[in-house]
Design a protein around this motif. Structure first.
Motif, PDB file in Angstrom:
ATOM      1  N   GLU A 164     -47.245  27.593 -14.603  1.00 40.44           N
ATOM      2  CA  GLU A 164     -46.351  27.116 -13.322  1.00 40.44           C
ATOM      3  C   GLU A 164     -44.845  27.812 -13.495  1.00 40.44           C
ATOM      4  O   GLU A 164     -44.110  26.849 -14.152  1.00 40.44           O
ATOM      5  CB  GLU A 164     -46.705  26.491 -12.345  1.00 40.44           C
ATOM      6  CG  GLU A 164     -45.340  26.516 -11.388  1.00 40.44           C
ATOM      7  CD  GLU A 164     -44.938  25.749 -10.138  1.00 40.44           C
ATOM      8  OE1 GLU A 164     -44.082  24.577  -9.472  1.00 40.44           O
ATOM      9  OE2 GLU A 164     -46.512  24.136 -10.339  1.00 40.44           O
ATOM     10  N   LEU A 165     -44.179  28.459 -12.883  1.00 39.32           N
ATOM     11  CA  LEU A 165     -42.646  29.057 -13.984  1.00 39.32           C
ATOM     12  C   LEU A 165     -41.987  28.581 -12.233  1.00 39.32           C
ATOM     13  O   LEU A 165     -41.627  28.975 -11.330  1.00 39.32           O
ATOM     14  CB  LEU A 165     -42.649  30.607 -13.631  1.00 39.32           C
ATOM     15  CG  LEU A 165     -41.592  31.022 -14.662  1.00 39.32           C
ATOM     16  CD1 LEU A 165     -41.488  30.728 -16.057  1.00 39.32           C
ATOM     17  CD2 LEU A 165     -41.303  32.393 -14.930  1.00 39.32           C
ATOM     18  N   ARG A 166     -41.526  27.889 -12.594  1.00 38.10           N
ATOM     19  CA  ARG A 166     -40.153  26.682 -11.765  1.00 38.10           C
ATOM     20  C   ARG A 166     -38.696  27.433 -11.832  1.00 38.10           C
ATOM     21  O   ARG A 166     -38.101  27.562 -10.431  1.00 38.10           O
ATOM     22  CB  ARG A 166     -40.007  24.983 -12.182  1.00 38.10           C
ATOM     23  CG  ARG A 166     -41.324  24.289 -12.150  1.00 38.10           C
ATOM     24  CD  ARG A 166     -41.210  24.063 -10.632  1.00 38.10           C
ATOM     25  NE  ARG A 166     -43.479  22.881 -10.546  1.00 38.10           N
ATOM     26  CZ  ARG A 166     -43.038  21.626 -10.481  1.00 38.10           C
ATOM     27  NH1 ARG A 166     -41.896  21.429 -10.891  1.00 38.10           N
ATOM     28  NH2 ARG A 166     -43.827  21.338 -10.090  1.00 38.10           N
ATOM     29  N   THR A 167     -37.989  28.033 -12.869  1.00 42.56           N
ATOM     30  CA  THR A 167     -36.295  28.759 -12.506  1.00 42.56           C
ATOM     31  C   THR A 167     -37.190  29.703 -13.911  1.00 42.56           C
ATOM     32  O   THR A 167     -38.374  29.522 -14.108  1.00 42.56           O
ATOM     33  CB  THR A 167     -35.478  27.440 -13.403  1.00 42.56           C
ATOM     34  OG1 THR A 167     -35.504  27.255 -14.773  1.00 42.56           O
ATOM     35  CG2 THR A 167     -35.624  26.699 -12.638  1.00 42.56           C
ATOM     36  N   PRO A 168     -36.167  30.860 -14.037  1.00 41.60           N
ATOM     37  CA  PRO A 168     -36.745  31.318 -15.034  1.00 41.60           C
ATOM     38  C   PRO A 168     -36.623  31.042 -16.714  1.00 41.60           C
ATOM     39  O   PRO A 168     -37.470  32.123 -17.339  1.00 41.60           O
ATOM     40  CB  PRO A 168     -35.128  32.238 -14.355  1.00 41.60           C
ATOM     41  CG  PRO A 168     -34.669  31.775 -13.273  1.00 41.60           C
ATOM     42  CD  PRO A 168     -34.752  30.855 -13.406  1.00 41.60           C
ATOM     43  N   ASP A 169     -37.060  29.749 -16.380  1.00 44.15           N
ATOM     44  CA  ASP A 169     -36.868  29.318 -18.762  1.00 44.15           C
ATOM     45  C   ASP A 169     -36.851  28.122 -18.058  1.00 44.15           C
ATOM     46  O   ASP A 169     -37.327  27.727 -19.406  1.00 44.15           O
ATOM     47  CB  ASP A 169     -34.872  29.434 -18.946  1.00 44.15           C
ATOM     48  CG  ASP A 169     -34.359  28.417 -18.083  1.00 44.15           C
ATOM     49  OD1 ASP A 169     -33.806  28.037 -17.228  1.00 44.15           O
ATOM     50  OD2 ASP A 169     -33.266  28.288 -18.318  1.00 44.15           O
ATOM     51  N   SER A 217     -50.406  17.573 -18.672  1.00 42.20           N
ATOM     52  CA  SER A 217     -48.836  18.922 -17.726  1.00 42.20           C
ATOM     53  C   SER A 217     -48.018  18.292 -18.784  1.00 42.20           C
ATOM     54  O   SER A 217     -47.453  17.008 -19.452  1.00 42.20           O
ATOM     55  CB  SER A 217     -48.587  18.461 -16.614  1.00 42.20           C
ATOM     56  OG  SER A 217     -49.414  18.853 -15.357  1.00 42.20           O
ATOM     57  N   PHE A 218     -46.729  19.409 -19.703  1.00 38.97           N
ATOM     58  CA  PHE A 218     -45.287  19.537 -20.011  1.00 38.97           C
ATOM     59  C   PHE A 218     -44.192  20.250 -19.263  1.00 38.97           C
ATOM     60  O   PHE A 218     -44.753  21.564 -18.780  1.00 38.97           O
ATOM     61  CB  PHE A 218     -45.908  19.828 -20.565  1.00 38.97           C
ATOM     62  CG  PHE A 218     -46.970  19.016 -21.890  1.00 38.97           C
ATOM     63  CD1 PHE A 218     -46.276  18.184 -22.745  1.00 38.97           C
ATOM     64  CD2 PHE A 218     -47.736  19.656 -22.303  1.00 38.97           C
ATOM     65  CE1 PHE A 218     -47.702  17.518 -22.947  1.00 38.97           C
ATOM     66  CE2 PHE A 218     -48.918  19.275 -22.921  1.00 38.97           C
ATOM     67  CZ  PHE A 218     -48.787  18.074 -23.455  1.00 38.97           C
ATOM     68  N   HIS A 219     -43.551  19.525 -19.193  1.00 40.17           N
ATOM     69  CA  HIS A 219     -41.939  20.642 -18.555  1.00 40.17           C
ATOM     70  C   HIS A 219     -41.591  21.705 -19.712  1.00 40.17           C
ATOM     71  O   HIS A 219     -40.673  20.596 -21.059  1.00 40.17           O
ATOM     72  CB  HIS A 219     -41.034  19.675 -18.374  1.00 40.17           C
ATOM     73  CG  HIS A 219     -41.828  19.373 -16.837  1.00 40.17           C
ATOM     74  ND1 HIS A 219     -40.715  18.559 -15.698  1.00 40.17           N
ATOM     75  CD2 HIS A 219     -42.739  19.394 -16.053  1.00 40.17           C
ATOM     76  CE1 HIS A 219     -41.554  18.380 -14.795  1.00 40.17           C
ATOM     77  NE2 HIS A 219     -43.410  18.610 -14.531  1.00 40.17           N
ATOM     78  N   VAL A 220     -41.532  22.391 -20.230  1.00 38.18           N
ATOM     79  CA  VAL A 220     -41.343  23.264 -20.979  1.00 38.18           C
ATOM     80  C   VAL A 220     -40.409  24.304 -20.961  1.00 38.18           C
ATOM     81  O   VAL A 220     -39.684  24.610 -20.109  1.00 38.18           O
ATOM     82  CB  VAL A 220     -41.617  24.367 -21.823  1.00 38.18           C
ATOM     83  CG1 VAL A 220     -41.341  24.829 -22.899  1.00 38.18           C
ATOM     84  CG2 VAL A 220     -42.863  23.561 -21.801  1.00 38.18           C
ATOM     85  N   GLY A 243     -39.898  29.324 -26.316  1.00 37.12           N
ATOM     86  CA  GLY A 243     -40.057  30.291 -25.747  1.00 37.12           C
ATOM     87  C   GLY A 243     -41.370  30.966 -25.406  1.00 37.12           C
ATOM     88  O   GLY A 243     -41.508  31.835 -24.422  1.00 37.12           O
ATOM     89  N   ALA A 244     -41.909  31.123 -26.494  1.00 33.14           N
ATOM     90  CA  ALA A 244     -43.836  31.342 -26.450  1.00 33.14           C
ATOM     91  C   ALA A 244     -44.547  30.501 -24.739  1.00 33.14           C
ATOM     92  O   ALA A 244     -45.073  31.284 -24.425  1.00 33.14           O
ATOM     93  CB  ALA A 244     -44.253  31.049 -27.500  1.00 33.14           C
ATOM     94  N   LEU A 245     -43.917  29.239 -24.751  1.00 35.45           N
ATOM     95  CA  LEU A 245     -44.505  28.596 -24.169  1.00 35.45           C
ATOM     96  C   LEU A 245     -43.736  28.726 -22.646  1.00 35.45           C
ATOM     97  O   LEU A 245     -45.164  28.966 -21.930  1.00 35.45           O
ATOM     98  CB  LEU A 245     -44.484  26.758 -24.466  1.00 35.45           C
ATOM     99  CG  LEU A 245     -45.139  26.151 -25.651  1.00 35.45           C
ATOM    100  CD1 LEU A 245     -44.893  24.489 -25.539  1.00 35.45           C
ATOM    101  CD2 LEU A 245     -46.644  26.425 -24.565  1.00 35.45           C
ATOM    102  N   VAL A 246     -43.242  29.021 -21.913  1.00 28.93           N
ATOM    103  CA  VAL A 246     -42.687  29.588 -21.416  1.00 28.93           C
ATOM    104  C   VAL A 246     -42.918  30.717 -20.343  1.00 28.93           C
ATOM    105  O   VAL A 246     -42.801  31.105 -19.844  1.00 28.93           O
ATOM    106  CB  VAL A 246     -40.725  29.247 -20.901  1.00 28.93           C
ATOM    107  CG1 VAL A 246     -40.691  30.004 -19.933  1.00 28.93           C
ATOM    108  CG2 VAL A 246     -40.797  27.720 -21.397  1.00 28.93           C
ATOM    109  N   HIS A 247     -42.176  31.866 -21.267  1.00 27.48           N
ATOM    110  CA  HIS A 247     -42.935  33.151 -21.096  1.00 27.48           C
ATOM    111  C   HIS A 247     -43.732  34.127 -22.077  1.00 27.48           C
ATOM    112  O   HIS A 247     -44.343  35.374 -21.500  1.00 27.48           O
ATOM    113  CB  HIS A 247     -41.799  33.723 -22.246  1.00 27.48           C
ATOM    114  CG  HIS A 247     -39.827  33.146 -21.058  1.00 27.48           C
ATOM    115  ND1 HIS A 247     -39.477  33.760 -20.390  1.00 27.48           N
ATOM    116  CD2 HIS A 247     -39.068  32.726 -22.209  1.00 27.48           C
ATOM    117  CE1 HIS A 247     -38.750  32.987 -20.252  1.00 27.48           C
ATOM    118  NE2 HIS A 247     -38.155  32.720 -21.004  1.00 27.48           N
ATOM    119  N   ARG A 248     -44.595  34.242 -22.830  1.00 26.62           N
ATOM    120  CA  ARG A 248     -45.687  33.961 -23.394  1.00 26.62           C
ATOM    121  C   ARG A 248     -47.099  33.128 -23.169  1.00 26.62           C
ATOM    122  O   ARG A 248     -48.269  34.803 -22.645  1.00 26.62           O
ATOM    123  CB  ARG A 248     -45.709  34.220 -25.127  1.00 26.62           C
ATOM    124  CG  ARG A 248     -46.466  34.687 -25.481  1.00 26.62           C
ATOM    125  CD  ARG A 248     -46.167  35.737 -26.669  1.00 26.62           C
ATOM    126  NE  ARG A 248     -46.678  36.281 -27.658  1.00 26.62           N
ATOM    127  CZ  ARG A 248     -46.739  36.681 -28.458  1.00 26.62           C
ATOM    128  NH1 ARG A 248     -45.985  36.956 -29.591  1.00 26.62           N
ATOM    129  NH2 ARG A 248     -48.070  37.321 -29.101  1.00 26.62           N
TER     130      ARG A 248
END
Length: 433
Positions: free
Chosen positions: A205-210, A257-260, A270-275
């Protein structure tokens, strides 16, 4: 935070000390641990107690060496690895392909262990954690002497003014003790726990762009406590491990669950958020950390969380709720702006459900987006404003600067340091890479 490798152990050839160095950078995993402070609290002398004991002759010699190599730490680190990989090329496979950011962390971790040679209890906890964590790199007892041999070589080369037979003997003594603690801890852990767990991503789940909330399902039961953290390895960056805090208390369905937050040049984050996507499989190291709730006391909990450091704070709140005891819990959620309060709604939902819980967003610049109980300003100032906190234990999680300023504010307000908890890894746990 970067993974490191392991320390060598046992006895190593003393003669090697006079040749090329290895350095304060042990093989990958020493960076997996926080600064030695078993409680996770501030390392200041609590409440001005008894004067510290005089340092032992071994500690004095070690600290002199450290002072001499400090100005050339980068050269010492590079030389250590050059020695290690030339003399023991089979160990190269234990390390990440790219080691640029890993080196300093490993260096600092090994020096930290040596510096605390006089504090057996703290050092034992610290090194036992490292020894258990090193298992995921494939570290074996026979690897430790190689690292020790190269460490002495590096120190001998770059500390010519302080290096002599007595100094060498001090480092041999310290390293032998350090590595044996780690080897013993790994052996005990091997009998009861895997070196790592495979875990499938089940939601992203993308909470913000990053910032993403990544939820995974381990391939076997994964025991941990609310407030702890683990290390993650992604399939895109083999042998590169980073620390992340669990974002909830243990769940009946076994999910984690993890917040990244993706940070600049952050390989794993970067991989966990965007890939990463559902179906991807990552690896988890063992749980660690001492920022857990003491359920034997009725003290309130004062929780300061900033950035993705709010994740373990929320886990602590859930843990208190699940234990069913009415203990006051005050959460201060710090952010630069109202838009950075990405996890405020779940916390406010918990506050509406539990009258013992208070949640206060603290926004440094601009309004807090109309949030209830919102405060404008800096987190330490807000904590002072709502004190005193005499009947509370404090828990801090977030960027290193926030943790430092929060600890200073609490100690300055009279809170004993032994009631302040944080798992302080220089590159901090939930900060990502």
């Amino acid at each position: 935070m970067e993974a490191s490798q392991d320390l060598a152990s046992g006895t190593w050839p003393a003669a090697a000390a006079h040749d090329t160095p290895v350095h304060r950078t042990p093989p990958p995993d020493i960076a997996d641990a926080p600064d030695p402070d078993p409680r996770g609290g501030t390392q200041a002398d609590p409440e001005g107690g008894a004067a510290p004991k005089a340092a032992s002759p071994t500690a004095v010699l070690i600290r002199r060496t450290m002072a001499e190599i400090e100005p050339v730490a980068d050269k010492v680190t590079s030389y250590f690895y050059a020695l290690l990989f030339v003399r023991h090329p089979d160990l190269r496979a234990l390390f990440p392909a790219a080691m640029d950011t890993q080196r300093d962390r490993l260096f600092k971790a090994l020096l930290t262990a040596a510096e605390h040679v006089d504090d057996a209890d703290t050092l034992g906890d610290y090194l036992s954690h490292l020894g258990r964590g090193h298992r995921k790199y494939g570290t074996r007892p026979e690897h430790y002497p190689a690292v020790g041999e190269c460490l002495l070589g590096a120190l001998a080369r770059y500390a010519p003014d302080t290096w002599n037979p007595d100094t060498e003997a001090a480092w041999v003594q310290a390293y032998t003790a350090i590595s044996q603690i780690m080897i013993d801890a790994a052996a005990v852990d091997e009998a009861v726990s895997p070196a790592w767990w495979h875990a499938e991503v089940v939601s992203h789940e993308l909470r913000t762009p990053d910032i993403a909330v990544v939820t995974v399902r381990p391939d076997q039961p994964y025991p941990f406590l609310a407030g702890q953290y683990t290390t993650l390895e992604t399939p895109w960056w083999p042998r590169v491990w980073r620390h992340y805090s669990f974002a909830s208390a243990p769940r009946s369905d076994g999910l984690l669950s993890f917040h990244v937050k993706a940070v600049p040049a952050g390989w794993v984050s970067g991989a966990l958020v965007h890939r990463a996507r559902p179906g991807d499989v990552i690896r988890l190291g063992p749980p660690a950390g001492s920022m857990t709730v003491d359920h034997t006391t009725d003290n309130g909990l004062l929780c300061l969380g900033g950035g993705t450091g709010i994740a373990p704070i929320r886990a602590l709140v859930e843990d208190v709720a699940e234990h069913g005891r009415r203990r006051l819990v005050d959460v201060f959620y710090g952010a630069r702006s109202g838009s950075d309060l990405y996890d405020i709604d779940p916390l406010l939902t918990l506050a509406r459900k539990h009258p013992w819980l208070s949640v206060r967003p603290v926004v440094a610049t601009g309004p807090a987006g109309g949030q209830v109980n919102s405060i404008s300003g800096q987190l330490p100032d807000a904590v002072r404003q709502y004190g005193p906190w005499r009947a509370y234990d404090a828990y801090l999680s977030g960027p290193a600067a926030m943790v430092r300023s929060g600890v200073d504010a609490l100690v300055g307000a009279g809170m004993p340091s032994n009631r302040i908890r944080h798992d302080f890894i220089e590159e901090l746990v939930m900060a990502g890479d």
